[in-house]
Motif scaffolding. Structure first.
Motif, PDB file in Angstrom:
ATOM      1  N   ASP A   7       2.286 -21.860   3.414  1.00 36.61           N
ATOM      2  CA  ASP A   7       2.083 -20.526   3.971  1.00 36.61           C
ATOM      3  C   ASP A   7       2.484 -19.456   2.969  1.00 36.61           C
ATOM      4  OD1 ASP A   7       1.607 -18.575   6.106  1.00 36.61           O
ATOM      5  OD2 ASP A   7       3.787 -18.312   6.032  1.00 36.61           O
ATOM      6  N   LYS A   8       3.636 -19.614   2.344  1.00 33.04           N
ATOM      7  CA  LYS A   8       4.086 -18.620   1.365  1.00 33.04           C
ATOM      8  C   LYS A   8       3.165 -18.607   0.149  1.00 33.04           C
ATOM      9  CE  LYS A   8       7.929 -16.524  -0.762  1.00 33.04           C
ATOM     10  NZ  LYS A   8       9.323 -16.246  -0.711  1.00 33.04           N
ATOM     11  N   LEU A   9       2.676 -19.765  -0.243  1.00 35.80           N
ATOM     12  CA  LEU A   9       1.752 -19.840  -1.374  1.00 35.80           C
ATOM     13  C   LEU A   9       0.427 -19.134  -1.046  1.00 35.80           C
ATOM     14  CD1 LEU A   9       1.447 -20.901  -4.223  1.00 35.80           C
ATOM     15  CD2 LEU A   9       0.593 -23.033  -3.273  1.00 35.80           C
ATOM     16  N   ILE A  10      -0.058 -19.299   0.180  1.00 35.05           N
ATOM     17  CA  ILE A  10      -1.287 -18.605   0.606  1.00 35.05           C
ATOM     18  C   ILE A  10      -1.069 -17.098   0.586  1.00 35.05           C
ATOM     19  CG2 ILE A  10      -2.791 -18.149   2.588  1.00 35.05           C
ATOM     20  CD1 ILE A  10      -2.499 -21.172   3.274  1.00 35.05           C
ATOM     21  N   ARG A  11       0.051 -16.653   1.131  1.00 41.76           N
ATOM     22  CA  ARG A  11       0.351 -15.212   1.133  1.00 41.76           C
ATOM     23  C   ARG A  11       0.454 -14.679  -0.292  1.00 41.76           C
ATOM     24  NH1 ARG A  11       4.284 -13.455   5.953  1.00 41.76           N
ATOM     25  NH2 ARG A  11       3.415 -14.725   7.629  1.00 41.76           N
ATOM     26  N   THR A  12       1.145 -15.414  -1.143  1.00 41.80           N
ATOM     27  CA  THR A  12       1.304 -14.999  -2.534  1.00 41.80           C
ATOM     28  C   THR A  12      -0.036 -14.974  -3.257  1.00 41.80           C
ATOM     29  OG1 THR A  12       3.541 -15.918  -2.563  1.00 41.80           O
ATOM     30  CG2 THR A  12       2.514 -15.491  -4.699  1.00 41.80           C
ATOM     31  N   ASN A  97       5.334  -7.641   2.078  1.00 40.54           N
ATOM     32  CA  ASN A  97       5.386  -8.320   3.374  1.00 40.54           C
ATOM     33  C   ASN A  97       5.221  -9.838   3.285  1.00 40.54           C
ATOM     34  OD1 ASN A  97       5.496  -6.271   5.705  1.00 40.54           O
ATOM     35  ND2 ASN A  97       4.103  -5.349   4.225  1.00 40.54           N
ATOM     36  N   ILE A  98       5.393 -10.401   2.119  1.00 43.00           N
ATOM     37  CA  ILE A  98       5.211 -11.850   1.959  1.00 43.00           C
ATOM     38  C   ILE A  98       6.135 -12.634   2.899  1.00 43.00           C
ATOM     39  CG2 ILE A  98       5.769 -13.753   0.367  1.00 43.00           C
ATOM     40  CD1 ILE A  98       4.135 -12.334  -1.719  1.00 43.00           C
ATOM     41  N   ASN A  99       7.341 -12.156   3.109  1.00 44.27           N
ATOM     42  CA  ASN A  99       8.295 -12.870   3.965  1.00 44.27           C
ATOM     43  C   ASN A  99       8.361 -12.305   5.379  1.00 44.27           C
ATOM     44  OD1 ASN A  99       9.176 -14.734   1.956  1.00 44.27           O
ATOM     45  ND2 ASN A  99      10.283 -13.039   1.008  1.00 44.27           N
ATOM     46  N   SER A 100       7.445 -11.408   5.709  1.00 40.64           N
ATOM     47  CA  SER A 100       7.442 -10.795   7.040  1.00 40.64           C
ATOM     48  C   SER A 100       6.775 -11.715   8.056  1.00 40.64           C
ATOM     49  CB  SER A 100       6.699  -9.457   6.998  1.00 40.64           C
ATOM     50  OG  SER A 100       7.343  -8.567   6.132  1.00 40.64           O
ATOM     51  N   SER A 101       6.748 -11.248   9.290  1.00 39.86           N
ATOM     52  CA  SER A 101       6.097 -12.017  10.357  1.00 39.86           C
ATOM     53  C   SER A 101       4.606 -12.127  10.097  1.00 39.86           C
ATOM     54  CB  SER A 101       6.323 -11.325  11.708  1.00 39.86           C
ATOM     55  OG  SER A 101       5.587 -10.113  11.752  1.00 39.86           O
ATOM     56  N   ARG A 102       3.982 -13.029  10.815  1.00 40.13           N
ATOM     57  CA  ARG A 102       2.536 -13.236  10.684  1.00 40.13           C
ATOM     58  C   ARG A 102       1.784 -11.939  10.969  1.00 40.13           C
ATOM     59  NH1 ARG A 102      -1.430 -16.486  14.652  1.00 40.13           N
ATOM     60  NH2 ARG A 102      -3.114 -16.794  13.181  1.00 40.13           N
ATOM     61  N   GLN A 103       2.170 -11.256  12.035  1.00 40.00           N
ATOM     62  CA  GLN A 103       1.516 -10.004  12.416  1.00 40.00           C
ATOM     63  C   GLN A 103       1.734  -8.916  11.366  1.00 40.00           C
ATOM     64  OE1 GLN A 103      -0.635  -9.570  14.817  1.00 40.00           O
ATOM     65  NE2 GLN A 103      -0.917  -7.422  14.333  1.00 40.00           N
ATOM     66  N   ALA A 104       2.960  -8.794  10.858  1.00 38.55           N
ATOM     67  CA  ALA A 104       3.248  -7.761   9.849  1.00 38.55           C
ATOM     68  C   ALA A 104       2.461  -8.024   8.566  1.00 38.55           C
ATOM     69  CB  ALA A 104       4.745  -7.720   9.557  1.00 38.55           C
ATOM     70  N   PHE A 105       2.370  -9.279   8.150  1.00 40.61           N
ATOM     71  CA  PHE A 105       1.587  -9.593   6.949  1.00 40.61           C
ATOM     72  C   PHE A 105       0.115  -9.280   7.175  1.00 40.61           C
ATOM     73  CE2 PHE A 105      -0.783 -12.311   4.016  1.00 40.61           C
ATOM     74  CZ  PHE A 105      -0.201 -11.929   2.811  1.00 40.61           C
ATOM     75  N   HIS A 106      -0.379  -9.629   8.357  1.00 39.90           N
ATOM     76  CA  HIS A 106      -1.790  -9.354   8.658  1.00 39.90           C
ATOM     77  C   HIS A 106      -2.062  -7.849   8.650  1.00 39.90           C
ATOM     78  CE1 HIS A 106      -5.785 -10.321  10.034  1.00 39.90           C
ATOM     79  NE2 HIS A 106      -5.663  -9.453  11.020  1.00 39.90           N
ATOM     80  N   GLU A 107      -1.180  -7.062   9.211  1.00 40.47           N
ATOM     81  CA  GLU A 107      -1.338  -5.599   9.218  1.00 40.47           C
ATOM     82  C   GLU A 107      -1.238  -5.016   7.811  1.00 40.47           C
ATOM     83  OE1 GLU A 107      -2.301  -3.447  11.648  1.00 40.47           O
ATOM     84  OE2 GLU A 107      -2.713  -5.323  12.688  1.00 40.47           O
TER      85      GLU A 107
END
Length: 169
Positions: A7-12, A97-107
């Protein structure tokens, strides 16, 4: 390496790819402002339709006013600055927002999405649709940037899909 989750790798990767696209935007801005004459010449030839065979057949489409050439080029440069700024804000927001909640990252994706949509407008609508279909840019041997624009649109569209996908947890 075990501390890095998928998940963190995808966000990054989403934030990093946005940053890569920002580099492209910054280089385009630099080129347009530091080599104004050469880039303006390209826009002028495309709008004037003076480098295509059988131009007389399509002359009613041509824009031959030098003043309009400058104004249209400035509109394109303004759009490039705008998408680059939105993409930079978007990349920063994603990294923040990499370490934020799913919703916060999406926003946090909204500025990236806006920037990518503006970039698609520039390279797809302006260059591929209007440049190729209206001004017949593809018929010019010297001033044909159809394939170059298509490669950029291919990357932008894939990036837009990837960034907007809600696959992170």
């Amino acid at each position: 390496m075990n501390n890095i989750t998928t998940d963190k790798l995808i966000r990054t990767s989403k934030a990093t790819l946005m940053l890569f696209f920002c580099i492209f935007g910054l280089l385009m801005m630099h080129s347009n402002f530091t080599d104004y004459t050469a880039n303006h010449e390209y826009v002028s030839h495309i709008l004037s339709m003076d480098t295509i065979d059988d131009a007389g057949r399509y002359s009613h489409r041509a824009i031959t006013s030098p003043m309009l050439h400058h104004r249209i080029y400035w509109i394109i440069m303004t759009l490039e600055v705008t998408y680059t700024v939105f993409c930079l804000i978007g990349a920063w927001s994603l990294f923040r927002n990499i370490n934020s909640s799913r919703q916060a990252f999406h926003e946090a994706k909204k500025y990236s999405i806006i920037g990518l949509l503006i970039a698609i407008f520039v390279y797809y609508v302006c260059l591929q649709v209007i440049g190729v279909e209206w001004f017949n840019m593809d018929l010019s041997e010297k001033w044909n940037y159809k394939d170059w624009a298509r490669h950029i649109v291919d990357f932008i569209f894939a990036l837009l899909i990837y960034v907007t996908m809600r696959i992170e947890r």
